[in-house]
Design a protein around this motif. Structure first.
Motif, short mmCIF file in Angstrom:
data_model
loop_
_atom_site.label_atom_id
_atom_site.label_comp_id
_atom_site.label_asym_id
_atom_site.label_seq_id
_atom_site.Cartn_x
_atom_site.Cartn_y
_atom_site.Cartn_z
N MET A 137 -9.49 69.80 56.26
CA MET A 137 -10.42 70.77 55.71
C MET A 137 -9.69 72.11 55.54
O MET A 137 -8.98 72.56 56.43
N SER A 138 -9.88 72.75 54.40
CA SER A 138 -9.21 74.02 54.15
C SER A 138 -9.90 75.17 54.88
O SER A 138 -11.08 75.09 55.21
N ASN A 139 -9.14 76.20 55.13
CA ASN A 139 -9.66 77.38 55.82
C ASN A 139 -10.36 78.28 54.79
O ASN A 139 -9.71 78.75 53.85
N PRO A 140 -11.65 78.56 54.96
CA PRO A 140 -12.37 79.37 53.97
C PRO A 140 -11.93 80.83 53.94
O PRO A 140 -12.28 81.57 53.01
N ASP A 141 -11.14 81.24 54.93
CA ASP A 141 -10.66 82.63 54.97
C ASP A 141 -9.30 82.81 54.31
O ASP A 141 -8.77 83.91 54.27
N VAL A 142 -8.73 81.73 53.78
CA VAL A 142 -7.43 81.78 53.13
C VAL A 142 -7.66 81.65 51.62
O VAL A 142 -8.34 80.74 51.18
N PRO A 143 -7.07 82.56 50.82
CA PRO A 143 -7.25 82.49 49.36
C PRO A 143 -6.75 81.17 48.79
O PRO A 143 -5.81 80.58 49.30
N TYR A 144 -7.38 80.75 47.70
CA TYR A 144 -6.96 79.54 46.99
C TYR A 144 -5.56 79.73 46.44
O TYR A 144 -5.21 80.80 45.95
N ARG A 145 -4.76 78.70 46.50
CA ARG A 145 -3.43 78.69 45.90
C ARG A 145 -3.33 77.46 45.02
O ARG A 145 -3.81 76.38 45.38
#
Length: 149
Positions: A1-9
């Motif tokens: 699961m991706s971290n929602p606090d990290v911008p999309y790359r």
């Protein structure tokens, strides 16, 4: 699961850099269609992300008084409009590498349908706005990206 606090790359798929985005209200005109100049913003974000993905840190070089990339030429063709709420994909491919510039094709796609196609020349300029050679390590990176199949 991706971290929602990290911008999309974005990421590379072979030689293509893929950068996904959604059309928001601020991107559209009163009819809910993406304003033509905003495609250039989408493409700029994708190019910046592509450079970051391969380890080119323009900010660091600029802080040391070095050069940076500036758009010197854009040829763009609009095929179909994007609309409010559309999920788009900006696909960027390095096409040409010169001593002081790089040529990049960028396409904006919605569900496999080509919306916009552009060719961008990004010139490498010094702090005074004069063309200068790109760092050799960056040219090598571009050659590697361009040769991936």
């Amino acid at each position: 699961m991706s971290n929602p606090d990290v911008p999309y790359r974005g990421a590379f798929v072979g030689a293509e850099h893929h950068f996904a985005l959604t059309v928001y209200f601020e991107d559209t005109d009163t009819a809910g269609v993406v304003y033509y100049a905003n495609y250039l913003k989408f493409m700029e974000r994708a190019r910046s992300d592509m450079l970051r993905a391969v380890g080119i840190n323009q900010r660091e070089v600029m802080a040391r008084g070095g050069g940076a990339y500036y758009v010197a030429d854009v040829t763009i063709k609009y095929h179909r409009p994007a609309r409010l709420g559309d999920d788009l994909l900006v696909v960027s491919t390095v096409e040409q590498i010169r001593a002081a510039a790089v040529g990049i094709q960028q396409r904006v796609i919605r569900a496999g349908e080509l919306l916009t196609d552009a060719r961008v020349t990004a010139a490498f300029l010094d702090a005074n706005g004069r063309p200068q050679r790109q760092p050799k390590s960056w040219i090598d990176i571009f050659k590697e990206i361009a040769s991936v199949s």
